[in-house]
Design a protein around this motif. Structure first.
Motif, PDB file in Angstrom:
ATOM      1  N   VAL A 763       0.845  -1.186   0.000  1.00 42.53           N
ATOM      2  CA  VAL A 763       0.000   0.000   0.000  1.00 42.53           C
ATOM      3  C   VAL A 763       0.888   1.246   0.000  1.00 42.53           C
ATOM      4  CG1 VAL A 763      -0.198  -0.021   2.542  1.00 42.53           C
ATOM      5  CG2 VAL A 763      -1.887   1.220   1.176  1.00 42.53           C
ATOM      6  N   LYS A 764       0.511   2.222  -0.787  1.00 39.98           N
ATOM      7  CA  LYS A 764       1.221   3.504  -0.831  1.00 39.98           C
ATOM      8  C   LYS A 764       0.536   4.468   0.134  1.00 39.98           C
ATOM      9  CE  LYS A 764       2.604   7.230  -3.962  1.00 39.98           C
ATOM     10  NZ  LYS A 764       2.540   7.732  -5.369  1.00 39.98           N
ATOM     11  N   ILE A 765       1.307   5.101   1.006  1.00 41.03           N
ATOM     12  CA  ILE A 765       0.761   5.992   2.035  1.00 41.03           C
ATOM     13  C   ILE A 765       1.327   7.388   1.825  1.00 41.03           C
ATOM     14  CG2 ILE A 765       0.539   6.417   4.503  1.00 41.03           C
ATOM     15  CD1 ILE A 765       0.929   3.376   4.874  1.00 41.03           C
ATOM     16  N   GLN A 766       0.404   8.348   1.799  1.00 41.32           N
ATOM     17  CA  GLN A 766       0.777   9.744   1.621  1.00 41.32           C
ATOM     18  C   GLN A 766       0.140  10.610   2.701  1.00 41.32           C
ATOM     19  OE1 GLN A 766      -0.557   9.402  -2.715  1.00 41.32           O
ATOM     20  NE2 GLN A 766       0.935  11.070  -2.823  1.00 41.32           N
ATOM     21  N   THR A 825       5.946   2.794  13.549  1.00 41.19           N
ATOM     22  CA  THR A 825       6.782   3.953  13.189  1.00 41.19           C
ATOM     23  C   THR A 825       7.177   3.937  11.716  1.00 41.19           C
ATOM     24  OG1 THR A 825       8.824   2.846  13.902  1.00 41.19           O
ATOM     25  CG2 THR A 825       7.641   4.197  15.553  1.00 41.19           C
ATOM     26  N   PHE A 826       6.190   3.673  10.874  1.00 41.44           N
ATOM     27  CA  PHE A 826       6.429   3.738   9.435  1.00 41.44           C
ATOM     28  C   PHE A 826       6.689   5.199   9.059  1.00 41.44           C
ATOM     29  CE2 PHE A 826       4.889   4.155   5.037  1.00 41.44           C
ATOM     30  CZ  PHE A 826       5.652   3.172   4.414  1.00 41.44           C
ATOM     31  N   THR A 827       7.784   5.430   8.330  1.00 38.14           N
ATOM     32  CA  THR A 827       8.209   6.787   8.012  1.00 38.14           C
ATOM     33  C   THR A 827       7.729   7.196   6.624  1.00 38.14           C
ATOM     34  OG1 THR A 827      10.186   6.573   9.387  1.00 38.14           O
ATOM     35  CG2 THR A 827      10.201   8.311   7.726  1.00 38.14           C
ATOM     36  N   ILE A 828       7.170   8.403   6.530  1.00 39.99           N
ATOM     37  CA  ILE A 828       6.796   9.017   5.254  1.00 39.99           C
ATOM     38  C   ILE A 828       7.672  10.254   5.118  1.00 39.99           C
ATOM     39  CG2 ILE A 828       4.916   9.981   3.885  1.00 39.99           C
ATOM     40  CD1 ILE A 828       3.029   8.481   5.911  1.00 39.99           C
ATOM     41  N   ASP A 829       8.515  10.271   4.078  1.00 44.44           N
ATOM     42  CA  ASP A 829       9.538  11.321   4.026  1.00 44.44           C
ATOM     43  C   ASP A 829       9.300  12.383   2.974  1.00 44.44           C
ATOM     44  OD1 ASP A 829      10.171   9.907   1.722  1.00 44.44           O
ATOM     45  OD2 ASP A 829      11.930   8.939   2.584  1.00 44.44           O
ATOM     46  N   SER A 830       8.171  12.285   2.240  1.00 44.53           N
ATOM     47  CA  SER A 830       7.875  13.329   1.257  1.00 44.53           C
ATOM     48  C   SER A 830       6.390  13.319   0.933  1.00 44.53           C
ATOM     49  CB  SER A 830       8.673  13.102  -0.024  1.00 44.53           C
ATOM     50  OG  SER A 830       8.173  11.984  -0.745  1.00 44.53           O
ATOM     51  N   ALA A 831       5.935  14.392   0.264  1.00 41.65           N
ATOM     52  CA  ALA A 831       4.527  14.484  -0.120  1.00 41.65           C
ATOM     53  C   ALA A 831       4.148  13.427  -1.153  1.00 41.65           C
ATOM     54  CB  ALA A 831       4.239  15.873  -0.677  1.00 41.65           C
ATOM     55  N   GLN A 832       5.154  12.847  -1.835  1.00 40.64           N
ATOM     56  CA  GLN A 832       4.885  11.807  -2.820  1.00 40.64           C
ATOM     57  C   GLN A 832       4.570  10.471  -2.169  1.00 40.64           C
ATOM     58  OE1 GLN A 832       7.555  14.053  -3.242  1.00 40.64           O
ATOM     59  NE2 GLN A 832       6.046  15.200  -4.490  1.00 40.64           N
ATOM     60  N   GLY A 833       4.879  10.354  -0.899  1.00 42.74           N
ATOM     61  CA  GLY A 833       4.509   9.172  -0.157  1.00 42.74           C
ATOM     62  C   GLY A 833       5.529   8.063  -0.194  1.00 42.74           C
ATOM     63  N   ASN A 834       5.289   7.043   0.641  1.00 43.78           N
ATOM     64  CA  ASN A 834       6.145   5.870   0.752  1.00 43.78           C
ATOM     65  C   ASN A 834       5.316   4.614   0.591  1.00 43.78           C
ATOM     66  OD1 ASN A 834       7.664   8.092   2.053  1.00 43.78           O
ATOM     67  ND2 ASN A 834       9.151   6.487   2.551  1.00 43.78           N
ATOM     68  N   MET A 835       5.966   3.544   0.124  1.00 41.86           N
ATOM     69  CA  MET A 835       5.303   2.275  -0.124  1.00 41.86           C
ATOM     70  C   MET A 835       5.640   1.279   0.974  1.00 41.86           C
ATOM     71  SD  MET A 835       3.276   0.723  -2.316  1.00 41.86           S
ATOM     72  CE  MET A 835       3.480   1.510  -3.936  1.00 41.86           C
ATOM     73  N   LEU A 836       4.598   0.729   1.611  1.00 46.61           N
ATOM     74  CA  LEU A 836       4.771  -0.332   2.601  1.00 46.61           C
ATOM     75  C   LEU A 836       4.510  -1.667   1.933  1.00 46.61           C
ATOM     76  CD1 LEU A 836       5.017  -1.573   5.487  1.00 46.61           C
ATOM     77  CD2 LEU A 836       2.573  -1.089   5.758  1.00 46.61           C
ATOM     78  N   THR A 837       5.451  -2.595   2.096  1.00 48.56           N
ATOM     79  CA  THR A 837       5.287  -3.944   1.563  1.00 48.56           C
ATOM     80  C   THR A 837       5.458  -4.937   2.692  1.00 48.56           C
ATOM     81  OG1 THR A 837       6.177  -3.272  -0.587  1.00 48.56           O
ATOM     82  CG2 THR A 837       6.105  -5.632  -0.128  1.00 48.56           C
ATOM     83  N   LEU A 838       4.527  -5.868   2.799  1.00 46.51           N
ATOM     84  CA  LEU A 838       4.606  -6.963   3.761  1.00 46.51           C
ATOM     85  C   LEU A 838       4.644  -8.270   2.980  1.00 46.51           C
ATOM     86  CD1 LEU A 838       1.873  -5.842   6.346  1.00 46.51           C
ATOM     87  CD2 LEU A 838       4.333  -5.487   6.499  1.00 46.51           C
TER      88      LEU A 838
END
Length: 841
Positions: A763-766, A825-838
């Motif tokens: 899932v991509k989180i923004q 503590t999943f980190t989002i480091d920009s407005a473009q978002g980060n992808m979480l993979t499990l």
């Protein structure tokens, strides 16, 4: 040593002085604790005790034409001699009074007593229906104590101790015959483990049985005659007696019937006042021209009745035409059907709030004319146990099998029956005005606030089956609107209970004007039809069941998307939250404005529990779920205990809300976060009517934004639940001085590009929050997983990739005991978002 006494007896204007050298005080009056002749001057503010000092000081209404001659009899040794009720014009009509404070001598405690007096009921003979108190200590809150009442013409005794089981006993015959009757109630605490009570009418014992033991002291209870006196500071009278009461005596011993005030008085000799002349009735007690028709799984039984009819009715079913000869074999389908049940009370301003007409009968076929509102209607939902074909008959409450007449109140032609889906009935003219389907659109249920009604016309009528109300065949109306982006269902939350609530049954006067009430979108006691028995019943979620059936029907009729069903509610309408949380397989999200989160909450002047007293009763009542009402209504506790997947919840609340109260909101939000449920929350310092009303708050969804819901949530799609977001504000602990005055939880968190596969979840989180300063952190728990199924103790490989595709973090996480996988503590480091993979190992 016996002392001489001086007894003054005032009789016929003379004063006699009786001097006795050998009589003790107890010889004459030792057994009499109090004696109320009820012969007070018109407008008196107190009912005087002729013997002692036990005045009845509260709620008095003295409307007799003139005061009776002042007579103080010797009530104990001999028969009744003064204030004879057969001729006494000084008796109090519609009288009532109560002690100003608790007096345990009048309660069922450790001392025996006899209470007796005279009554005459003012109802049309044989038609008294509501609960009317003769004498009582029992009152709210908690309904502990005892009361002696008339209900449906029969005398009933109820006693309820402070803890443990209570008792209820009722006479077999009616006494609302317009005649004077003597009544005596005895309490013997020494007879058996629970004591014993006896009830006498006209000097003859009519009921006897075990008591409920020592009821215990309770300072909120007040002994009263002609009413219950509430525990409020005003001493409000409720369940009031309608008629005459006279000559009440309370003796602190168990008197023999020969010592009652009616001794030597022959009941049959009492003159009975002429009964009020009733308007002409139709022949055969007003039930004529019975007919029946089967449509869509239901039988619509109709009949004619007199416009003056006031009797409830019963419906019977049999495999053959019902006659006096086979009546005993017929099955009772339903009873307590109100007179003129063909009248559409939803549209009658005299019967229903917000109604504006036209006043008419029900429309029971699309495009058909309305029924005669003076007639009768009962709708039976066919079950597998029903015969096919079947015959029906209708009787009034005063009728028996001998009153069956073919073709008048008993069908001569059979009705073909079969189990089939029930259909709602279009109410707005010709069927062509109805234009379903709305294929593939999201479906939303919108519940209205207290006393709210959908705007415009209610488009459908449906009759409930026996699982949807205290009796089968109750009518319900709702509105369906087809919008460009959703189909919206709006029920009108009122249910017919066939009587007006007494003030003892509700703390809110708005519940008492009509014979229908709000259910708070939940349900009622299964015995709501009886002001006494309702508290011995079970609270059933009838309304919730009805709403689910409505949604089923709309889904099928309008062909909406069954995976995109959403719940919306404001204030009282936030009862939709209970419905959705109890049925997480039906709703994808819940959207709430100024919600209740704990209907059982009571603290000082803050009282949510009283909201349901009219429909359900006290929070100690048991529900059809097998738990106390307080547990069913406490969503804070529910969230603390629930780990399974739930619909995502959006709430908007105000810290100054004096209606639903701020106090419990922080605990609710904390419980949701602790158990990793999906939550988006906002609060401000607003009141009930102003809190979180601004629309278009950046990165926070508007109330009833159907597009937002349908683009983010579906029953066949996973979503990420967020907790411990680093940009959250602090709501505090419920103390008005604690926490931030305004703030949000999980504002601006958004997601996309979900991959939910058997061995991999992504899932991509923004963050869309306008004030975001990166990096931000949040715990992420995938919810409503479709294919990425997990088991407790399973280990997963977690990976965080930034917008450039670079891996910024990797770690191993373990599925918890409830089957939840949380990447903390999943980190989002920009407005473009980060992808979480499990990934499963």
């Amino acid at each position: 040593m016996k002392q001489p006494i001086h007894l003054f007896v005032r009789r016929a204007g003379a004063v006699l002085l009786i001097i006795g050298a050998c009589l003790s005080a107890s010889t004459l009056f030792g057994a009499t604790l109090a004696y109320w002749q009820m012969d007070e001057a018109t407008g008196a503010s107190v009912i005087q005790d002729s013997i002692g000092s036990k005045d009845l000081t509260l709620g008095v209404s003295a409307t007799q034409a003139q005061p009776f001659s002042s007579v103080v009899p010797n009530p104990d040794p001999g028969p009744f001699r003064s204030g004879e009720t057969k001729t006494d014009q000084g008796s109090l009509n519609n009288s009532r009074g109560g002690q100003s404070s608790y007096d345990e001598l009048f309660d069922m405690r450790g001392s025996p007593w006899t209470l007796e007096g005279w009554f005459r009921n003012s109802a049309v003979p044989g038609q008294q229906t509501t609960a009317e108190i003769i004498a009582a200590t029992r009152n709210s809150p908690g309904w502990k104590g005892w009361d002696l009442r008339m209900q449906n013409g029969m005398i009933q005794l109820l006693a309820q101790p402070n803890s443990g089981a209570g008792i209820s006993m009722r006479t077999n015959r009616r006494y609302d015959d317009g005649a004077w009757h003597h009544i005596a109630l005895q309490w013997n605490p020494a007879a058996g483990a629970e004591g014993r009570v006896r009830l006498y009418v006209d000097g003859s014992m009519v009921k006897e049985g075990a008591g409920a033991g020592d009821l215990g002291a309770d300072s909120t209870r007040r002994f009263a005659i002609g009413a219950q006196i509430t525990a409020d500071t005003k001493g409000t009278a409720q369940a009031r007696w309608n008629g005459d009461l006279d000559e009440f005596r309370f003796s602190n011993t168990l008197l023999e019937p020969n010592d009652f005030l009616c001794a030597g008085y022959v009941p049959s000799a009492r003159p009975v006042p002429p009964a009020p002349v009733a308007p002409p009735q139709a022949a055969d007690a007003g039930v004529q021209n019975i007919s029946a028709a089967y449509r869509n799984g239901q039988v619509f039984i109709q009949w004619e009745e007199s416009a003056a009819s006031r009797e409830n009715l019963r419906v019977y079913l049999h495999t053959e035409p019902i006659t006096p000869a086979n009546f005993s074999q017929a099955r009772l389908v339903e009873q307590r059907i109100e007179p003129h049940s063909a009248s559409d009370w939803y549209e009658d301003p005299a019967e229903c709030p917000k109604a504006d007409g036209p006043v008419r009968g029900w429309i029971i076929e699309s495009g058909a004319s309305a029924l005669d509102r003076n007639g009768g209607l009962f709708v039976h939902t066919v079950t597998a146990s029903d015969p096919a074909p079947a015959f029906f008959a209708v009787l009034t409450d005063s009728q028996a099998g001998a009153d069956i007449k073919a073709g008048q109140n008993s069908l001569t032609s059979a009705v073909g029956l079969s189990v089939a889906p029930v259909s709602a009935i279009w109410q707005l003219g010709a069927p062509t005005a109805n234009s379903p389907p709305a294929t593939g659109k999201p479906l939303a249920i919108q519940l209205h606030s207290h006393q709210g009604r959908p705007t415009g016309s209610l488009t459908y009528l449906i009759f409930g089956d026996k699982t949807m109300g205290w009796r089968e065949g109750l009518p319900f109306k709702f509105k369906v609107s087809v919008l460009t982006n959703a189909v919206v269902v709006e029920p009108y939350d009122r249910v017919w209970i066939n009587r007006k609530l007494g003030s003892a049954e509700t703390r809110s006067s708005y519940n008492t004007p009509y014979k229908n009430i709000e259910t708070w979108h939940y349900g009622t006691s299964d015995k709501i039809y009886d002001p006494v028995e309702r508290y011995n019943g079970t609270v059933v979620n009838y309304t919730e069941r009805l709403y689910l059936k409505m949604l089923d029907w709309v889904e099928q009729t309008y062909q909406t998307d069954t995976n995109k069903v959403y719940a919306y509610g404001a204030s009282m309408g936030t009862g939709v939250q209970r419905l959705a949380l109890q049925n997480p397989d039906r709703f994808a999200s819940v959207d709430l404005l100024v919600p209740f989160v704990d209907w059982s909450y009571v603290s000082g002047s803050e009282n949510n529990a009283q909201r349901l007293d009219a429909s359900c009763g006290p929070m100690t009542m048991m529900t059809s779920d097998g738990i106390a009402l307080s547990n069913r209504m406490n969503l804070v506790e529910f969230m603390q205990k629930t780990t399974r997947d739930l619909p995502h919840v959006i709430i908007r609340v105000g810290r100054q809300d004096k209606s639903v109260f701020w106090t419990r909101k922080p605990a609710y939000m904390e419980a949701m976060q602790t158990n990793r449920h999906g939550l988006t929350a906002g609060w401000d310092n607003g009141a009930h009517g102003t809190a979180m009303r601004p629309r278009n708050i950046a990165a926070f969804p508007n109330f009833s934004d159907y597009d937002y819901a349908s683009s983010h949530f579906a029953l066949n799609k996973s979503y990420p639940a967020f907790t411990r977001f680093s940009m959250n504000q602090n709501p505090g602990n419920g103390d008005p001085a604690a926490g931030d005055a305004s703030g949000f939880i999980n504002r601006g968190l958004d997601w996309s590009d979900i991959a939910d596969q058997p061995n991999r979840y992504e899932v991509k989180i923004q963050v869309t929050h306008p004030d975001a300063v990166y990096p931000v952190r949040v715990d992420v728990t995938p919810r409503n997983l479709q294919n990425f199924k997990l088991r407790p103790g399973q280990t997963l490989h977690a990976q965080n990739r930034n917008s450039a595709g670079a891996v910024v973090e990797e770690k191993t996480i373990t599925v918890d005991h409830a089957g939840r996988a949380t990447c903390e503590t999943f980190t989002i480091d920009s407005a473009q978002g980060n992808m979480l993979t499990l990934m499963k190992k």
